[in-house]
Design an enzyme around this catalytic site. Structure first.
Site, short mmCIF file in Angstrom:
data_model
loop_
_atom_site.label_atom_id
_atom_site.label_comp_id
_atom_site.label_asym_id
_atom_site.label_seq_id
_atom_site.Cartn_x
_atom_site.Cartn_y
_atom_site.Cartn_z
N GLU A 51 10.62 75.81 23.57
CA GLU A 51 11.60 75.11 24.40
C GLU A 51 11.16 73.69 24.74
O GLU A 51 12.00 72.79 24.87
CB GLU A 51 11.85 75.89 25.71
CG GLU A 51 12.57 77.20 25.53
CD GLU A 51 11.65 78.39 25.30
OE1 GLU A 51 12.14 79.53 25.31
OE2 GLU A 51 10.42 78.17 25.13
N PHE A 113 13.73 90.31 36.46
CA PHE A 113 13.04 89.99 35.22
C PHE A 113 13.50 88.63 34.68
O PHE A 113 14.69 88.38 34.56
CB PHE A 113 13.33 91.08 34.17
CG PHE A 113 12.72 90.81 32.83
CD1 PHE A 113 11.35 90.82 32.65
CD2 PHE A 113 13.53 90.52 31.74
CE1 PHE A 113 10.78 90.55 31.42
CE2 PHE A 113 12.97 90.26 30.49
CZ PHE A 113 11.59 90.28 30.33
N GLN A 114 12.55 87.78 34.40
CA GLN A 114 12.77 86.43 33.90
C GLN A 114 13.66 85.59 34.82
O GLN A 114 14.46 84.78 34.37
CB GLN A 114 13.35 86.45 32.47
CG GLN A 114 12.32 86.93 31.43
CD GLN A 114 12.72 86.64 30.01
OE1 GLN A 114 13.91 86.55 29.69
NE2 GLN A 114 11.74 86.51 29.13
N LYS A 163 24.08 84.56 34.01
CA LYS A 163 24.63 85.20 32.82
C LYS A 163 26.06 85.70 33.04
O LYS A 163 26.91 85.59 32.13
CB LYS A 163 23.73 86.35 32.38
CG LYS A 163 24.14 86.95 31.04
CD LYS A 163 23.14 87.96 30.53
CE LYS A 163 23.55 88.48 29.15
NZ LYS A 163 22.57 89.46 28.62
N MET A 468 -8.58 58.08 23.63
CA MET A 468 -8.45 57.23 24.82
C MET A 468 -9.39 57.70 25.92
O MET A 468 -9.99 56.87 26.63
CB MET A 468 -7.00 57.22 25.31
CG MET A 468 -6.74 56.20 26.41
SD MET A 468 -7.02 54.48 25.88
CE MET A 468 -5.42 54.09 25.18
#
Length: 554
Positions: A51, A113-114, A163, A468
């Site tokens: 993602e 959940f999630q 959802k 760097m």
């Protein structure tokens, strides 16, 4: 007509002329992905490996075009994986709409959940965000999100959709997108007049040009203004491409790794005209010694930036393009010959340079890319030494051709961004310049490059260290190289081969010339693994807190 929430989302994306989205599916966005399947002939979906790659790809798409980039992720870890990409876009004022799914409304707030409160998480790093709990409000929310993302000072907006909202139905009616008007209501004539007065009095003026020039499409007006006013132009990292670097009035990059000419001009000028720039600490270093002799005119669309970091003498708030048009009409032809000769002397004596020998040097790599692409490529970068070499040694003449994470400094940004930029600009060749440390972080996106045959040329400036950080350890930490050696693989050519991407191992200048020539010849992805010395330095450099005219040159 009656549609469900997922269909309404598709129709609203089409309203906004969205043709490409980047994302990764999951449980909470299954309805959205089912709709994407049905709309696949009109909305192209790019499945990234992660993602975060989707967020960076949407960002690269936006920077390369000026259009709003769109990414999609599921709830919980999918949504949180977007956070770094959203923050990157926020810091660099990139128009982005991030769409996340969430658990159904009855499960919100129950540690389901999630489930993550992604609007709470992203509140500090978005222009605005929403959670949509009524399908009847979904279409207007999407329309508002696109308007907010692209109006005024651009930035990211997040829409979180439970959802059950993506499945619920309601009436949908097509609407034309809101027209984005330039912000002119805050431009005051007295502010314009004050600026013109200061310009007419000035003997040593300097323009400090930032990313706002590119966002507002004001690059042509900036050239006209600089030529009429006869004033040199220094650019911030985000401003690269907003003023052609081959122009005689260009002094190049300003700040920590800026040119001697830009930094000296800022120190000696009596008037500093900052346009679409925010006076980052990487530009000013010591605020107390920055532009010590100058009256500062700050031109910006965002009033929150005025005197935030450096006190301005006067300010003009509004769209940079409209303000420059007004100034061009009023300022009159000026002559600053003596000042321009002084600046030209600094440019000639202290231009970006390096020890030119037969070895493969990073600076040579950038010059050769410029030579073989004839300055026509879009350059994307990761973050680190290679990013600065790309800024210093490739000459940018047009906007949206240098794409890099400036404000957040996101290692792992560039591969995703190069995918988005190349898909957006199929008419251009994208060359992605990476350090081996940054490239490791999101090299999983090679799978995306390969699957979609995105013809990005990836140049890995491979010094086997975090370059760097090692440079700072050398100069400021007595050479104590704590955790900066990257002697642990992988073999990047073998990694490229695993994805069926053409790889080249490069050790000499001739190797590089031939490999780049071969890669440019074919319309397919390639990876050039360039082995360079571990102690190459980005110079000039200003030590943290030092005046910007106090440069480390060697």
């Amino acid at each position: 007509m009656k549609l469900n929430g997922s269909q309404i989302l598709m129709e609203c994306l089409l309203e906004q002329s969205v043709d490409t989205v980047f994302g990764y599916p999951g449980g909470s966005v299954l309805n959205i992905y089912d709709a994407l399947y049905k709309y696949s002939e009109r909305i192209h979906h790019i499945l990234t490996a992660h993602e975060q790659g989707a967020a960076h790809a949407a960002d690269g798409y936006a920077r390369a075009t000026g259009k709003v980039g769109v990414c999609i992720a599921t709830s919980g870890p999918g949504a949180t994986n977007l956070v770094t990409g959203i923050a990157t876009a926020y810091m660099d004022s990139v128009p982005l709409v991030a769409i996340t799914g969430n658990v159904g409304k009855p499960l919100l707030g129950k540690d389901s959940f999630q489930e993550v409160d992604i609007t709470g998480v992203t509140m500090p790093i978005t222009k605005h965000n929403y959670i949509v709990k009524d399908v009847r409000k979904l279409a207007d929310t999407i329309r508002d999100a696109f308007y907010i993302a692209s109006s005024g000072r651009p930035g990211p907006v997040l829409i979180d959709i439970p959802k059950d909202i993506t499945a619920a139905e309601c009436e949908y009616t097509y609407e034309e997108p809101k027209k984005i008007h330039r912000k002119v209501c805050t431009i005051k004539q007295k502010d314009i007049d004050e600026a013109v007065k200061l310009m007419k009095e000035s003997k040593k003026p300097l323009i400090y040009s930032g990313g706002g020039i590119i966002s507002s499409g004001a690059h042509k007006e900036l050239i006209e203004f600089a030529e009429k006013f006869q004033v040199p132009v220094a650019t911030s990292l985000m401003g690269i491409g907003g003023f052609p670097e081959i122009h005689r009035l260009s002094t190049g990059l300003i700040g920590m790794h800026g040119s001697k000419a830009s930094n000296m001009a800022a120190t000696e000028c009596d008037l500093l005209i900052a346009v679409g720039a925010r006076f980052s600490d990487r530009v000013t270093s010591s605020v107390g010694t920055f532009a010590p002799h100058a009256k500062i005119i700050h031109i910006d669309v965002d009033p929150a930036e005025i005197s935030k970091n450096v006190a301005s003498y006067t300010a003009i708030i509004g769209d940079a393009k409209e303000i420059l048009i007004s100034l061009i009409q009023l300022v009159g032809q000026r002559d600053h010959t003596e000042w321009l000769e002084e600046v030209a002397h600094w440019k000639e004596e202290f231009g970006f340079d390096y020890q030119r020998d037969s070895s493969l040097r990073p600076q040579f790599i950038m010059e050769e890319i410029y030579k073989q692409t004839e300055g026509e490529a879009i350059i994307t970068t990761e973050v680190g030494q290679h990013q600065m070499w790309a800024a210093q040694f490739y000459k940018y003449t047009t906007p949206r051709t240098y794409i890099s994470s400036g404000g957040l400094g996101t290692m792992g940004y560039g591969t995703g961004a190069s995918i988005g930029a190349q898909i957006a600009r199929a008419d251009k060749r994208v060359v992605h310049i990476a350090g081996d440390g940054s490239f490791r972080m999101n090299c999983n996106e090679l799978s995306t490059v390969a699957y979609y045959n995105v013809p990005v040329i990836i140049i890995v400036v491979n010094n086997s260290v975090l370059g760097m950080v090692r440079q700072w350890q050398t100069i400021f930490y007595g050479g104590r190289y704590s955790q900066t050696n990257l002697d642990r693989g992988p073999d990047f050519v073998k990694l490229a081969d695993a994805y069926n991407i053409k790889g080249y191992d490069i050790f000499t200048q001739e190797d590089f010339k031939e490999a780049l020539k071969d890669a440019l010849k074919h319309n397919r992805p390639a990876l050039l693994n360039c082995h360079v010395g571990e102690d190459e330095k980005v110079l000039p450099m200003v030590a943290p807190g030092a005046p910007i005219n106090d440069l480390i040159l060697e």
